[in-house]
Scaffold this active site. Structure first.
Site: not given
Ligand code: ASP
Length: 324
Positions: A13, A56, A89-90
């Site tokens: 993200t 991710s 973040t995932d």
């Molecule tokens: N779905 C996103 C990812 O992990 C969430 C993020 O980056 O915060 O790529």
């Protein structure tokens, strides 16, 4: 003199944009962070590498291994003082922990991300990137293992986990808390990790799966895992480390086939231990050869088992590794 910081973008993200019409958040052709690099150049001599541009959930252990090798190769070419990896973040905690277990360079290693994409109101990406470069350039950040920096907090890769689907304070270290904070004036550490461990990893080809125990669980999935010939299994067990009695034959089937079974707790605080003596209780499971991990969550125990299996398939050795 300014410190040298290598920044490796991998996607997430933090590198995405929201479509104003549909609200869909996606990676675009260009990484918005590349345009914003000038914002961090006053903090350090920054060299940027666009390794991947992936959400991710698309990151695999092969990508993690590539990030590790990239960091080591770049260090060999031109030593730097610290490295910042931007990541979705995932699965951020899995990549951070993989790097924590496998890199031994004498530099700070920081992983960061964002909960809001680059063009959303209150976007936290650039802020987290700036904080992370500051942490990476801070000499006190060395010898603390891989660090995860978001929302003004510094966490150890071993303890941190994503706790909220959307809140910017999602990264927390249950039971332990952050080890430091980022303030306007400086980087303040208030805790020092007491142990570190590192393993040589040649490949990440071992297949390790993760399943969660539940009331009434039986052995059918465990039998399927044995048939599928996985190399290892992590089970998020109940409470202190117990399983329903109907799941025990499945566990025994795996162990009889020399497939290691590592137990963690599905509770997010505390450590799985062999306390209960009833059928399916931790004592019985341990006697049968189940390995108890030392407070890791399921996704990190899975990473650790993959790394450990690339070195040894000996159950005693694996047990020793999971005591750390
Ligand atoms: N779905 C996103 C990812 O992990 C969430 C993020 O980056 O915060 O790529």
């Amino acid at each position: 003199m300014k410190k040298n910081v290598l920044v490796i973008h991998t996607g997430g993200t933090i590198s995405m944009m929201e479509d104003k019409d549909t609200g869909a958040v996606t990676p675009g052709k260009e990484n918005p962070l590349s345009v914003q690099t000038s914002m961090v150049s006053s903090l350090a001599e920054v060299q940027v590498i666009e390794a991947f541009h992936l959400p991710s959930p698309h990151i695999t252990t092969e990508h993690m291994h590539r990030i590790k090798r990239l960091i080591e190769e770049e260090y060999d070419k031109r030593p730097f003082d610290g490295v910042v990896i931007t990541h979705g973040t995932d699965t951020l905690e899995e990549t951070a922990y993989f790097l924590d277990l496998t890199i031994t360079l004498p530099v700070s290693i920081v992983v960061t991300g964002a909960m809001r994409s680059s063009n959303e109101i209150g976007a936290d990406g650039l802020y987290n990137l700036i904080s992370s470069v500051r942490v990476a350039a801070e000499p006190q950040s060395n010898n603390k293992g891989v660090l995860v920096v978001l929302n003004d907090e510094i966490h150890s890769a071993k303890n941190v986990t994503k706790t909220h689907t959307s809140n910017v304070s999602t990264f927390q270290s249950p039971q332990y808390g952050p080890i430091g904070i980022v303030t306007k004036r400086g980087i303040l550490y208030h805790h020092q990790p007491t142990s570190s461990e590192s393993y040589k990893v040649c490949d990440v080809t071992k297949r390790v799966t993760l399943i969660k125990a539940y009331a009434g669980m039986d052995s059918s999935l465990l039998y399927a895992i044995k048939e599928l010939q996985y190399d290892g299994v992590v089970i998020e067990a109940l409470g202190q480390g117990n399983l329903p009695p109907e799941a025990v034959p499945g566990v025994c089937g795996l162990l009889d086939h020399n497939i290691p079974v590592v137990l963690v707790s599905r509770c997010f605080n505390g450590i799985a231990q062999d306390v209960y003596g009833y059928a399916g209780g931790g004592k019985q499971l341990k006697e049968k050869g189940v390995i108890f991990s030392n407070g890791l969550n399921g996704q990190k125990a899975r990473i650790k088992l993959m790394v450990a299996l690339s070195q040894t398939t000996n159950f005693q050795e694996l047990e020793r590794i999971f005591k750390n």
